[in-house]
Design an enzyme around this catalytic site. Structure first.
Site, PDB file in Angstrom:
ATOM      1  N   LYS A  31      -7.569   6.060  16.778  1.00 48.00           N
ATOM      2  CA  LYS A  31      -7.966   7.318  16.153  1.00 48.00           C
ATOM      3  C   LYS A  31      -7.102   7.652  14.943  1.00 48.00           C
ATOM      4  O   LYS A  31      -7.603   8.202  13.947  1.00 48.00           O
ATOM      5  CB  LYS A  31      -7.901   8.449  17.186  1.00 48.00           C
ATOM      6  CG  LYS A  31      -8.968   8.365  18.273  1.00 48.00           C
ATOM      7  CD  LYS A  31     -10.369   8.326  17.693  1.00 48.00           C
ATOM      8  CE  LYS A  31     -11.431   8.529  18.753  1.00 48.00           C
ATOM      9  NZ  LYS A  31     -12.813   8.456  18.189  1.00 48.00           N
ATOM     10  N   TYR A  86      -6.127   4.098  22.349  1.00 50.76           N
ATOM     11  CA  TYR A  86      -7.030   5.134  21.826  1.00 50.76           C
ATOM     12  C   TYR A  86      -6.377   5.908  20.685  1.00 50.76           C
ATOM     13  O   TYR A  86      -6.982   6.125  19.626  1.00 50.76           O
ATOM     14  CB  TYR A  86      -7.405   6.071  22.969  1.00 50.76           C
ATOM     15  CG  TYR A  86      -8.359   7.183  22.616  1.00 50.76           C
ATOM     16  CD1 TYR A  86      -9.724   6.958  22.525  1.00 50.76           C
ATOM     17  CD2 TYR A  86      -7.889   8.481  22.408  1.00 50.76           C
ATOM     18  CE1 TYR A  86     -10.596   7.993  22.226  1.00 50.76           C
ATOM     19  CE2 TYR A  86      -8.753   9.524  22.116  1.00 50.76           C
ATOM     20  CZ  TYR A  86     -10.108   9.267  22.026  1.00 50.76           C
ATOM     21  OH  TYR A  86     -10.974  10.294  21.721  1.00 50.76           O
TER      22      TYR A  86
END
Length: 292
Positions: A175, A171
């Site tokens: 990002k 993640y």
């Protein structure tokens, strides 16, 4: 007169949480909205058209314009279909809000290849897929001599920008990549009249409530709220910044903003904090003595 009167926007991950608030506010501000949501689980498994359609029904009931999409942004053709749907339904596309995301948390030593690939596919590739097809559409319009005032708002995260979060290598990497993609896209698309910015939001959503540590804090905060008290973790706090970044009145591009509750902060990326130099070949002992 709304801040987004006459605009046509695609909002991904708009069936719940932050994306839902984006779609509802955009519609209240005069935009026609393609409400995109695959309708899967937190991990991106399964599909359900209900969340997207419920948001559309809410917008239409309030007098707005919206259509639902359950397309998968991780799919090249699915993202292209979103652009085509906006143009077919409302005649054009002015705004893309990349918000769709999933979680498959795990520590690096135990993270599987599918867990890595799935998160990168939805977040980073999903952002790129829709951005690419929208960019091609805007480029064609600009080349035809049409004046454009278009905008893209991407969704990064503190996990990939300011606060590395153990258990979220997939993640956080996605990002961080989205933040970098935003800066490159802003540079490339300015020539066509397109601005590109990103937000790094913190709010109470399905995904954050499932994040170890963070979910418990947010749930406790919500339980302790008195009637009418400002809810700092409400996803509704995020949408006004996104609406501004999408509006013609916003001159900003190539920016990343952290947003939570009553605070908005502009973020800056990697930068020099210390430099050592040599006039000849580097020696390991010299580096060891000077770098710490």
């Amino acid at each position: 007169m709304g801040a987004l009167d006459g605009k046509v926007a695609v909002v991904t991950g708009a069936g719940r949480g932050i994306g839902r608030e984006h779609a509802l506010l955009f519609a209240r501000e005069g935009a026609a909205v393609v409400v995109n949501d695959l309708g899967g689980s937190n991990a991106g498994e399964g599909a359900d058209t209900t969340p997207a359609q419920q948001v559309v029904d809410e917008i239409v009931a309030a007098g707005g314009r919206a259509v639902a999409s359950a397309g998968d942004v991780a799919s090249w053709d699915g993202a292209r279909a979103l652009v085509e749907q906006a143009v077919a339904a409302f005649g054009k596309l002015d705004v893309v809000v990349n918000n769709a995301g999933i979680l498959r948390d795990g520590f690096i030593a135990g993270l599987s290849e599918p867990e890595w690939d799935a998160v990168l596919a939805v977040h980073l590739k999903g952002h790129f897929n829709l951005l690419r097809h929208a960019a091609a559409y805007w480029k064609e319009r600009a080349k035809a001599g049409e004046p454009l005032s278009a905008a893209v708002v991407n969704t990064a995260s503190a996990s990939g920008t300011t606060v590395p979060n153990a258990g979220q290598a997939n993640y956080g990497a996605a990002k961080a990549g989205i933040a970098a993609l935003t800066l490159v896209a802003a540079d490339e698309l300015a020539r066509y009249g397109v601005r590109v910015n990103a937000i790094a939001p913190i709010a109470r959503t399905r995904l954050t409530l499932a994040t170890p540590g963070m979910g418990a804090v947010m749930a406790a905060e919500a339980a302790a709220l008195a009637d009418g008290e400002f809810d700092a973790f409400s996803p509704a706090n995020i949408a006004p910044l996104v609406a501004y970044l999408a509006s013609d009145g916003c001159p900003l591009t190539g920016k990343v903003f952290a947003v939570q509750g009553g605070a908005i902060s502009e973020l800056a990326g990697w930068h020099d904090v210390k430099t050592i130099e040599t006039e000849g070949p580097w020696r390991i002992a010299d580096i060891a003595a000077r770098l710490p």
